[in-house]
Design an enzyme around this catalytic site. Sequence first.
Site, mmCIF file in Angstrom:
data_model
loop_
_atom_site.group_PDB
_atom_site.id
_atom_site.type_symbol
_atom_site.label_atom_id
_atom_site.label_comp_id
_atom_site.label_asym_id
_atom_site.label_seq_id
_atom_site.Cartn_x
_atom_site.Cartn_y
_atom_site.Cartn_z
ATOM 1 N N HIS A 71 -27.158 -1.333 73.373
ATOM 2 C CA HIS A 71 -26.391 -2.347 74.108
ATOM 3 C C HIS A 71 -26.533 -3.725 73.469
ATOM 4 O O HIS A 71 -27.575 -4.101 72.953
ATOM 5 C CB HIS A 71 -26.732 -2.357 75.589
ATOM 6 C CG HIS A 71 -28.054 -2.937 75.972
ATOM 7 N ND1 HIS A 71 -28.248 -4.284 76.184
ATOM 8 C CD2 HIS A 71 -29.257 -2.348 76.218
ATOM 9 C CE1 HIS A 71 -29.503 -4.495 76.547
ATOM 10 N NE2 HIS A 71 -30.141 -3.346 76.570
ATOM 11 N N ASP A 187 -34.586 -7.563 73.916
ATOM 12 C CA ASP A 187 -33.852 -6.508 74.640
ATOM 13 C C ASP A 187 -32.376 -6.910 74.648
ATOM 14 O O ASP A 187 -31.984 -7.773 75.417
ATOM 15 C CB ASP A 187 -34.421 -6.383 76.056
ATOM 16 C CG ASP A 187 -33.657 -5.391 76.929
ATOM 17 O OD1 ASP A 187 -32.808 -4.659 76.406
ATOM 18 O OD2 ASP A 187 -33.906 -5.383 78.154
ATOM 19 N N GLU A 219 -24.779 -3.306 79.639
ATOM 20 C CA GLU A 219 -25.856 -2.370 80.022
ATOM 21 C C GLU A 219 -26.703 -2.959 81.134
ATOM 22 O O GLU A 219 -27.102 -2.268 82.074
ATOM 23 C CB GLU A 219 -26.733 -2.057 78.796
ATOM 24 C CG GLU A 219 -27.747 -0.930 79.026
ATOM 25 C CD GLU A 219 -29.089 -1.391 79.571
ATOM 26 O OE1 GLU A 219 -29.882 -0.534 79.974
ATOM 27 O OE2 GLU A 219 -29.356 -2.615 79.634
ATOM 28 N N GLU A 220 -26.971 -4.263 81.022
ATOM 29 C CA GLU A 220 -27.922 -4.912 81.942
ATOM 30 C C GLU A 220 -27.412 -4.981 83.382
ATOM 31 O O GLU A 220 -28.167 -5.293 84.290
ATOM 32 C CB GLU A 220 -28.264 -6.322 81.437
ATOM 33 C CG GLU A 220 -28.967 -6.356 80.089
ATOM 34 C CD GLU A 220 -30.380 -5.780 80.133
ATOM 35 O OE1 GLU A 220 -30.812 -5.315 81.191
ATOM 36 O OE2 GLU A 220 -31.029 -5.793 79.080
ATOM 37 N N ASP A 242 -32.907 1.582 72.767
ATOM 38 C CA ASP A 242 -33.117 0.379 73.579
ATOM 39 C C ASP A 242 -34.611 0.053 73.574
ATOM 40 O O ASP A 242 -35.424 0.837 73.082
ATOM 41 C CB ASP A 242 -32.628 0.664 75.018
ATOM 42 C CG ASP A 242 -32.312 -0.602 75.808
ATOM 43 O OD1 ASP A 242 -32.753 -1.694 75.407
ATOM 44 O OD2 ASP A 242 -31.632 -0.480 76.845
ATOM 45 N N HIS A 328 -36.956 -9.181 79.662
ATOM 46 C CA HIS A 328 -36.098 -10.005 80.532
ATOM 47 C C HIS A 328 -36.713 -11.367 80.849
ATOM 48 O O HIS A 328 -36.704 -11.824 81.990
ATOM 49 C CB HIS A 328 -35.776 -9.248 81.835
ATOM 50 C CG HIS A 328 -34.904 -8.040 81.589
ATOM 51 N ND1 HIS A 328 -34.186 -7.436 82.590
ATOM 52 C CD2 HIS A 328 -34.623 -7.357 80.464
ATOM 53 C CE1 HIS A 328 -33.507 -6.412 82.073
ATOM 54 N NE2 HIS A 328 -33.767 -6.351 80.779
HETATM 55 ZN ZN LIG Z 1 -32.117 -3.091 77.294
#
Ligand SMILES: [Zn+2]
Length: 364
Positions: A71, A187, A219-220, A242, A328
């Site tokens: 992603h 990420d 994706e998130e 990922d 994140h």
């Molecule tokens: Zn991810």
Amino acid sequence: MAIAKNKNEIYKILKSYMEIEGMSRYEDDVVEALKKNTEKSGFKYSRDGMGSLIMNKKGDPKGPKIQIAAHMDEVGFLVREVTPKGMILLSMVGGVWPATVIGTEGILMSSKGKRYSGVFGHTSIHIMTDSQFKNAPLLKELYLDIGLKSLKEAEKLGIEPGDRVQMSGQSMQLKANPDFVAGKSMDNRAGITVIDQLVQRLKGKKNPNDLYVVGTVQEEVGTRGARTSVSAIEPDVAIAIDTCASHDTPNAIKGIQKLGNGIAIRIKDGGTMMDPKLVDYIYKLAKKKKIPVYKFVAQGGGTDAANLQFGKGGVPTIALSIPQRYLHSPIGMASLTDIKAAIDLLEEFVLNFGSKEMKSISYK
Ligand SMILES: [Zn+2]
């Protein structure tokens, strides 16, 4: 950028991807960079209707259709409301623990195309209440302070609900351990670096399959780009690449994923139970090629695999994970050893997985 000759060069490519701003739904700059970096690799490019980038190489059109997905998007915020005093209240895009961004720089991108730097604000320790000190801040308390005094000032600048607020975070290769690198949106720009290098390494090589390497969108916010791209491609097998949470920090719950131990094969998470035969195939392939690899069961999080598995008629699907600390948040940390292992393993998979291998894992 070209094929990395060593880990330092992998970091340079990763850094260039981490420094792109690409919140969910706004992934176009990542698409442009991926296309530019891989343009001489002989892949055909297309986009699906929600924007995922599909890179196709028909090595053997009669061989199995493989989809490999990473992603492109990253977490962030949208402007929810500006208060009468000009403070900007936020809505979350993807999951962010507010405590990780407080005190760092946020960048508001206005609908008029202007950028305004500010601080994710908080109450100074000297003047906070006891309960503020003891409890983690909530999203509803989070705000961006770009120095405005009123709602009117915000309106004059053209700041509107729905404008993006991006996190910022410095890229670094750690001096004390140059195998560890860090930056904004590790990420999943780590995964994007992997597919960039995979595509470039395949130039001039013959793959016994019909390969689709995909940079997915959104994706998130619920693996939405995986869902649309898999329905467009209809692959026979799928692999998501990922990052995953790394447990090697002092206060984390116990778990085996750690930095520098190789590529981690995810067996199960809340959305997917990986295909056992495909897991077995890729695990044995890694061992045979002496690529550092291990299996793990995720205790949180999910990947594009959750939707890739629902491709037409059901698709044998697995996920490869690059362990990451500080997911994140403005700065995430990962290991170049693990990123390189992912590139090496996917290249071996693509060069070896043909009709015979497909038959050996297929239920049909
Ligand atoms: Zn991810």
